[in-house]
Design an enzyme around this catalytic site. Structure first.
Site, mmCIF file in Angstrom:
data_model
loop_
_atom_site.group_PDB
_atom_site.id
_atom_site.type_symbol
_atom_site.label_atom_id
_atom_site.label_comp_id
_atom_site.label_asym_id
_atom_site.label_seq_id
_atom_site.Cartn_x
_atom_site.Cartn_y
_atom_site.Cartn_z
ATOM 1 N N TRP A 130 22.659 40.375 41.142
ATOM 2 C CA TRP A 130 22.162 40.943 39.873
ATOM 3 C C TRP A 130 20.755 40.414 39.609
ATOM 4 O O TRP A 130 20.521 39.200 39.728
ATOM 5 C CB TRP A 130 23.108 40.531 38.744
ATOM 6 N N ASP A 211 31.300 35.527 38.483
ATOM 7 C CA ASP A 211 30.728 36.426 37.478
ATOM 8 C C ASP A 211 31.602 37.680 37.488
ATOM 9 O O ASP A 211 31.661 38.407 38.480
ATOM 10 C CB ASP A 211 29.275 36.752 37.856
ATOM 11 N N LYS A 246 31.312 46.126 29.287
ATOM 12 C CA LYS A 246 31.503 47.384 30.013
ATOM 13 C C LYS A 246 32.895 47.945 29.776
ATOM 14 O O LYS A 246 33.054 49.116 29.446
ATOM 15 C CB LYS A 246 31.312 47.181 31.515
HETATM 16 C C1 LMR Z 1 22.983 45.708 34.698
HETATM 17 O O1 LMR Z 1 23.065 45.099 35.752
HETATM 18 O O2 LMR Z 1 22.304 46.736 34.573
HETATM 19 C C2 LMR Z 1 23.775 45.243 33.511
HETATM 20 O O3 LMR Z 1 24.448 44.068 33.817
HETATM 21 C C3 LMR Z 1 22.986 45.156 32.267
HETATM 22 C C4 LMR Z 1 21.933 44.090 32.273
HETATM 23 O O4 LMR Z 1 21.851 43.356 31.285
HETATM 24 O O5 LMR Z 1 21.166 43.981 33.231
#
Ligand code: LMR
Length: 397
Positions: A130, A211, A246
């Protein structure tokens, strides 16, 4: 004072939505941030949530501060989603859960806790991961490293490389794993692989940090927790950062949790005291409304059933949209085989689009996609899919 301030780069995900909002193009498409959209392109409030809010409006009697770790009943409810309804951790004094402002808040609390209490051990992130992990944990001053996770040639987890790399990590370090719906690749570990990873982490004395932001978006609430539950059965100590953004559609209520399992009750008491310190010096105590909604739904059999159906509908729509995208890419003669998209799990598709493709899609076609080529499949609708595929055809050929 402010004259010397330089402009910070935009956030790789939320910055795109800012740009999207400012884009005057009438047929712009936002496939960047991981937010569910229905067939009309709207992010709905779930009916179960609305009903719970009606109950809360009638029954709520105070806006007093919550405890630093939130309501203990909320913590128990989180642990039931994570570990299952008959798991010992529900009432085990070794397990503590703190309600945090969203999953990001949970990650930051985890980062602060590890940095302050454990002398900043190295945190190993999957490559890729992420886009905000690096930012959150750098802000918490944790040293970061990464382990290989994804094989772009097969669009699957490169498990051999992953295991080999984790096998080199020293005791006392921390490994972050995505509980399900790996963000950004949509490629998850099988139960056997979770088993192997768990055993390796335990053998080497490495702490797992899971996570878990997309429970219910791959196969179902229970099914998606199998990996985490396998890990929890093997490892005596672990941290889980989870979120209801989510799966309850509670994005702006900031309702998440950090759960820490220690080896015994005495250690847990000490961990909890340190956790409270991290929370107190950060945001003091959590916002109440989102957690109250989750608990109200959880405690009402009808609402829980309704929520479950609504979550299933969201998951089904995403999965059928994956197929729609693959079919439409073929219909528009976009070069390449995109059938792998239907095997990916969760909200995202790791499309294989390069940063150059993405730049052209944004600049010339008003199609907003994260730089890594990650597409939010939930943002695709019957109405925008043809324009999307035309744009992809124009950049990919
Ligand atoms: C994402 O990966 O788009 C989501 O987890 C929202 C975010 O805050 O980035």
């Amino acid at each position: 004072m402010f004259e010397q301030v330089t402009v910070a780069p935009p956030d790789p995900i939320l910055g795109l939505t800012e740009r999207f909002n400012a884009d005057p193009s009438p047929d712009k498409i936002n496939l960047s941030v991981g937010v569910y959209k229905d067939a009309e392109g709207k992010t709905p409030i779930l009916h179960a949530v609305k009903e719970a809010e009606k109950i809360l409006l009638k029954e709520e009697t105070s806006k007093g501060y919550k405890p630093m770790t939130g309501d203990p009943a909320y913590g128990r409810c989180v642990r039931e989603y994570l570990f299952g309804e008959s798991h010992p951790y529900l009432d085990d004094p070794r397990a503590v859960t703190a309600h945090t402002p969203g999953g990001t808040g949970a990650l930051r609390v985890a980062g602060d806790y590890l940095a302050k209490v454990h002398n900043a051990p190295t945190l190993h992130l999957s490559d890729p991961t992420w886009a905000n992990h690096k930012g959150v944990f750098t802000a918490a001053e944790l040293p970061l490293d990464s382990y290989p996770y994804f094989d772009k040639t097969t669009n699957t987890v490169d498990f051999a490389k992953m295991i080999e790399a984790i096998g080199q990590i020293p005791a006392g370090d921390v490994v972050l794993l995505h509980g399900c719906c790996h963000n950004p690749t949509g490629a998850d570990l099988s139960n056997e692989q979770w088993q192997q990873v768990g055993q390796l982490l335990k053998e080497r004395g490495i702490l797992p940090l899971v996570d878990f932001a997309y429970q219910g978006f791959a196969e179902g609430v229970e099914e998606d927790a199998q990996g985490l539950r396998t890990l929890a059965n093997i490892c005596d100590e672990l941290i889980v950062c989870s979120s209801f953004s989510k799966n309850f559609g509670l994005y702006n209520e900031r309702v998440g949790a950090i759960t820490i399992v220690a080896a015994n009750a005495k250690q847990q008491a000490a961990v909890t005291s340190q956790l409270k310190l991290c929370i107190r010096t950060n945001y003091s105590n959590p916002p109440a409304h989102g957690a109250a909604i989750v608990q109200t739904v959880f405690n009402d059999a009808d609402l829980r059933h309704r929520w479950h159906d609504e979550l299933t509908a969201m998951r089904n729509r995403i999965n059928s949209t994956r197929q729609l995208l693959v079919d439409k890419l073929a219909e528009h003669n976009v070069s390449g085989d995109y059938s792998f998209i239907t095997a990916q799990r969760g909200m995202f598709s790791f499309s294989g689009l390069t940063p150059e493709h993405v730049k052209t899609l944004i600049d010339e076609h008003a199609v907003y996609i994260v730089n890594s080529g990650r597409i939010n499949v939930a943002g695709i609708t019957e109405k925008n899919v043809d324009r999307l595929c035309q744009a992809i055809k124009a950049v990919v050929g």
